[in-house]
Design an enzyme around this catalytic site. Structure first.
Site, PDB file in Angstrom:
ATOM      1  N   TRP A  60       0.820  -1.219   0.000  1.00  0.00           N
ATOM      2  CA  TRP A  60       0.000   0.000   0.000  1.00  0.00           C
ATOM      3  C   TRP A  60       0.852   1.267   0.000  1.00  0.00           C
ATOM      4  O   TRP A  60       0.320   2.362  -0.121  1.00  0.00           O
ATOM      5  CB  TRP A  60      -0.962  -0.002   1.200  1.00  0.00           C
ATOM      6  CG  TRP A  60      -0.326  -0.383   2.499  1.00  0.00           C
ATOM      7  CD1 TRP A  60       0.304   0.435   3.377  1.00  0.00           C
ATOM      8  CD2 TRP A  60      -0.257  -1.701   3.052  1.00  0.00           C
ATOM      9  NE1 TRP A  60       0.775  -0.280   4.447  1.00  0.00           N
ATOM     10  CE2 TRP A  60       0.436  -1.594   4.285  1.00  0.00           C
ATOM     11  CE3 TRP A  60      -0.714  -2.954   2.642  1.00  0.00           C
ATOM     12  CZ2 TRP A  60       0.672  -2.703   5.107  1.00  0.00           C
ATOM     13  CZ3 TRP A  60      -0.465  -4.052   3.457  1.00  0.00           C
ATOM     14  CH2 TRP A  60       0.221  -3.917   4.663  1.00  0.00           C
ATOM     15  N   GLU A 118      -5.735   0.809   5.464  1.00  0.00           N
ATOM     16  CA  GLU A 118      -5.893   1.329   6.823  1.00  0.00           C
ATOM     17  C   GLU A 118      -6.983   0.581   7.593  1.00  0.00           C
ATOM     18  O   GLU A 118      -6.842   0.333   8.788  1.00  0.00           O
ATOM     19  CB  GLU A 118      -6.200   2.833   6.786  1.00  0.00           C
ATOM     20  CG  GLU A 118      -5.028   3.697   6.334  1.00  0.00           C
ATOM     21  CD  GLU A 118      -3.817   3.590   7.246  1.00  0.00           C
ATOM     22  OE1 GLU A 118      -3.969   3.209   8.427  1.00  0.00           O
ATOM     23  OE2 GLU A 118      -2.698   3.874   6.773  1.00  0.00           O
ATOM     24  N   GLN A 158      -6.222  -3.359  14.243  1.00  0.00           N
ATOM     25  CA  GLN A 158      -6.228  -4.540  15.117  1.00  0.00           C
ATOM     26  C   GLN A 158      -5.678  -5.797  14.440  1.00  0.00           C
ATOM     27  O   GLN A 158      -5.994  -6.913  14.842  1.00  0.00           O
ATOM     28  CB  GLN A 158      -7.654  -4.795  15.641  1.00  0.00           C
ATOM     29  CG  GLN A 158      -8.176  -3.628  16.470  1.00  0.00           C
ATOM     30  CD  GLN A 158      -9.653  -3.726  16.749  1.00  0.00           C
ATOM     31  OE1 GLN A 158     -10.465  -3.720  15.826  1.00  0.00           O
ATOM     32  NE2 GLN A 158     -10.032  -3.802  18.001  1.00  0.00           N
ATOM     33  N   THR A 159      -4.866  -5.621  13.387  1.00  0.00           N
ATOM     34  CA  THR A 159      -4.308  -6.768  12.670  1.00  0.00           C
ATOM     35  C   THR A 159      -2.851  -6.484  12.308  1.00  0.00           C
ATOM     36  O   THR A 159      -2.516  -5.372  11.894  1.00  0.00           O
ATOM     37  CB  THR A 159      -5.113  -7.049  11.375  1.00  0.00           C
ATOM     38  OG1 THR A 159      -6.507  -7.138  11.696  1.00  0.00           O
ATOM     39  CG2 THR A 159      -4.678  -8.352  10.731  1.00  0.00           C
ATOM     40  N   LEU A 179      -9.551 -12.580   8.549  1.00  0.00           N
ATOM     41  CA  LEU A 179      -9.033 -11.310   9.089  1.00  0.00           C
ATOM     42  C   LEU A 179      -9.737 -10.915  10.384  1.00  0.00           C
ATOM     43  O   LEU A 179      -9.208 -10.141  11.170  1.00  0.00           O
ATOM     44  CB  LEU A 179      -9.212 -10.179   8.068  1.00  0.00           C
ATOM     45  CG  LEU A 179      -8.037  -9.859   7.142  1.00  0.00           C
ATOM     46  CD1 LEU A 179      -8.394  -8.718   6.214  1.00  0.00           C
ATOM     47  CD2 LEU A 179      -6.785  -9.518   7.933  1.00  0.00           C
ATOM     48  N   GLY A 180     -10.966 -11.423  10.577  1.00  0.00           N
ATOM     49  CA  GLY A 180     -11.704 -11.085  11.793  1.00  0.00           C
ATOM     50  C   GLY A 180     -12.281  -9.677  11.765  1.00  0.00           C
ATOM     51  O   GLY A 180     -12.089  -8.919  10.816  1.00  0.00           O
ATOM     52  N   TYR A 233      -8.828   8.500  13.003  1.00  0.00           N
ATOM     53  CA  TYR A 233      -7.519   8.003  12.552  1.00  0.00           C
ATOM     54  C   TYR A 233      -7.528   7.706  11.054  1.00  0.00           C
ATOM     55  O   TYR A 233      -6.644   8.157  10.321  1.00  0.00           O
ATOM     56  CB  TYR A 233      -7.112   6.741  13.328  1.00  0.00           C
ATOM     57  CG  TYR A 233      -5.929   6.075  12.677  1.00  0.00           C
ATOM     58  CD1 TYR A 233      -4.648   6.579  12.870  1.00  0.00           C
ATOM     59  CD2 TYR A 233      -6.090   4.991  11.817  1.00  0.00           C
ATOM     60  CE1 TYR A 233      -3.549   6.013  12.232  1.00  0.00           C
ATOM     61  CE2 TYR A 233      -4.999   4.420  11.175  1.00  0.00           C
ATOM     62  CZ  TYR A 233      -3.741   4.926  11.387  1.00  0.00           C
ATOM     63  OH  TYR A 233      -2.666   4.378  10.741  1.00  0.00           O
ATOM     64  N   ASP A 250      -3.338   6.735  16.348  1.00  0.00           N
ATOM     65  CA  ASP A 250      -3.808   5.447  16.846  1.00  0.00           C
ATOM     66  C   ASP A 250      -2.972   5.080  18.072  1.00  0.00           C
ATOM     67  O   ASP A 250      -2.192   5.899  18.578  1.00  0.00           O
ATOM     68  CB  ASP A 250      -3.711   4.368  15.756  1.00  0.00           C
ATOM     69  CG  ASP A 250      -2.267   4.098  15.324  1.00  0.00           C
ATOM     70  OD1 ASP A 250      -1.345   4.796  15.824  1.00  0.00           O
ATOM     71  OD2 ASP A 250      -2.058   3.198  14.499  1.00  0.00           O
ATOM     72  N   CYS A 262      17.052   4.728  17.883  1.00  0.00           N
ATOM     73  CA  CYS A 262      15.972   5.665  17.564  1.00  0.00           C
ATOM     74  C   CYS A 262      16.504   6.930  16.884  1.00  0.00           C
ATOM     75  O   CYS A 262      17.418   7.587  17.404  1.00  0.00           O
ATOM     76  CB  CYS A 262      15.219   6.045  18.831  1.00  0.00           C
ATOM     77  SG  CYS A 262      13.857   7.193  18.518  1.00  0.00           S
ATOM     78  N   CYS A 280      13.595  13.053  22.607  1.00  0.00           N
ATOM     79  CA  CYS A 280      12.686  12.266  23.450  1.00  0.00           C
ATOM     80  C   CYS A 280      12.872  12.608  24.925  1.00  0.00           C
ATOM     81  O   CYS A 280      13.896  12.290  25.540  1.00  0.00           O
ATOM     82  CB  CYS A 280      12.923  10.767  23.216  1.00  0.00           C
ATOM     83  SG  CYS A 280      11.820   9.716  24.182  1.00  0.00           S
TER      84      CYS A 280
END
Length: 349
Positions: A20, A33, A38-39, A76-77, A116, A134, A198, A204
């Site tokens: 993508w 997206e 959740q995957t 995928l649920g 989101y 998110d 990082c 940070c």
């Protein structure tokens, strides 16, 4: 702002090559997206490729039969994501001449598009400096900006949305937002952040105070509810009985082997009686073949799978007999796939 430059330069050099990311088509980015909610990325990649191949244009998805759509999504649920995606795509086809809206107000009005997703599509596809917050982004920014608000509370999201609005790159909002997401996926991980690798460590606040492992603050969710079911593969000759779930709620419109609520460890004759009563016929030869647990986000199914024979059944409208070939075409959920695999291993289907 040096933070923007460091993040975007790192993303340009280190970003993963994901399918993508090879397109600027807002429709295809929208699909990715929704799938990524959740995957895991690794899980989504083959689904995304097959999905875009099956529905290459927005109109292809808008006009698709729901069972074909659900079959493409199978495994995928969270199947409401697929139905909401199709509903939103239909709105774009009918109200916006097939062009995904490029304003937050309009795109947010589409079915299934939350804050989101709206921000992700607007920034990645259209280059508009909109926040896309998110859980990943909240974790990263809670450490970088030392934000100590509880990210489990819905109202906390507004704090992070404002933070992104304040610091987002207006020259390259796509790389900025994707950079935050990628940083959370590869470096600023939940339990063992790789601070020494990082690219924005110098910016940070949590790292400088040695508090990166304390953040984000997140209260634990409530304990999930558990339900006990019997799932039965009922045969009449070569025909297999299947039932369609209601058109609302969990796993809406998916197909499954007939299910009944039942106490755990019921005896086969008790299962036969319960099924016979429900189906108004004769259920016999019940044999337990599998027990498994399936965990959803808000509840757990404890399932005992049985094989049985059925005769003279009075089927309600949401049930039907199918052949093995027809069974393979029906969209089924994860728990039903576990039962199907158990039957295949025994050579029953």
């Amino acid at each position: 702002m040096q933070f923007q430059k460091d993040l975007i330069d790192w993303f340009a050099a280190e970003k993963r090559d994901l399918p993508w990311r090879r397109t600027a088509d807002p429709y295809q980015i929208w699909i990715s997206e929704i799938m990524l909610q959740q995957t895991r990325v690794e899980t989504v990649i083959p689904y995304y490729k097959r999905f875009v191949e099956k529905f290459p244009t927005l109109y292809d998805l808008a006009e698709a039969d729901e069972e074909i759509l659900l079959k493409q999504w199978e495994g995928l649920g969270y199947y409401s994501r697929a139905r909401n995606l199709q509903a939103g795509v239909k709105e774009v086809a009918e109200q916006y001449d097939g062009v995904v809206p490029a304003s937050r107000k309009e795109i947010s009005s589409l079915k299934g598009v939350g804050p989101y997703t709206a921000g992700a599509v607007l920034s990645i596809a259209y280059g508009i400096p909109e926040h896309a917050v998110d859980g990943n982004v909240m974790r990263v920014l809670s450490r970088i900006l030392l934000i100590e608000e509880d990210i489990a509370k819905p109202k906390t999201r507004k704090i992070f949305e404002q933070a992104v609005t304040d610091i987002i790159s207006h020259e390259d909002p796509s790389s900025f937002n994707q950079g935050l997401m990628e940083l959370g996926a590869l470096i600023c991980t939940p339990t063992s952040p790789k601070c020494l690798l990082c690219p924005v460590r110098e910016h940070c606040h949590a790292f400088h105070e040695g508090r990166q492992h304390e953040l984000p603050i997140k209260t634990k969710a409530k304990k999930t509810k558990a339900l006990n079911y019997v799932m039965a593969s009922i045969r009449d000759g070569d025909a297999i009985l299947m039932e369609k779930r209601p058109s609302f709620g969990l796993l809406a419109n998916m197909w499954q082997f007939p299910m009944i609520e039942s106490p755990q460890d019921a005896f086969p004759h008790e299962i036969e009686e319960r099924l016979s009563e429900q189906l108004q016929g004769v259920i016999s030869s019940a044999e337990k073949i599998i027990s498994f647990k399936h965990v959803f986000s808000h509840l757990t199914w404890n399932v005992e799978g049985y094989m049985a024979e059925g005769r003279n059944l009075q089927l309600p409208s949401h049930m039907k007999w199918v052949t093995r070939e027809e069974l393979d075409l029906l969209p089924i959920s994860g728990p039903v796939q576990k039962m199907k695999q158990a039957l295949q291993q025994r050579g029953e289907i």
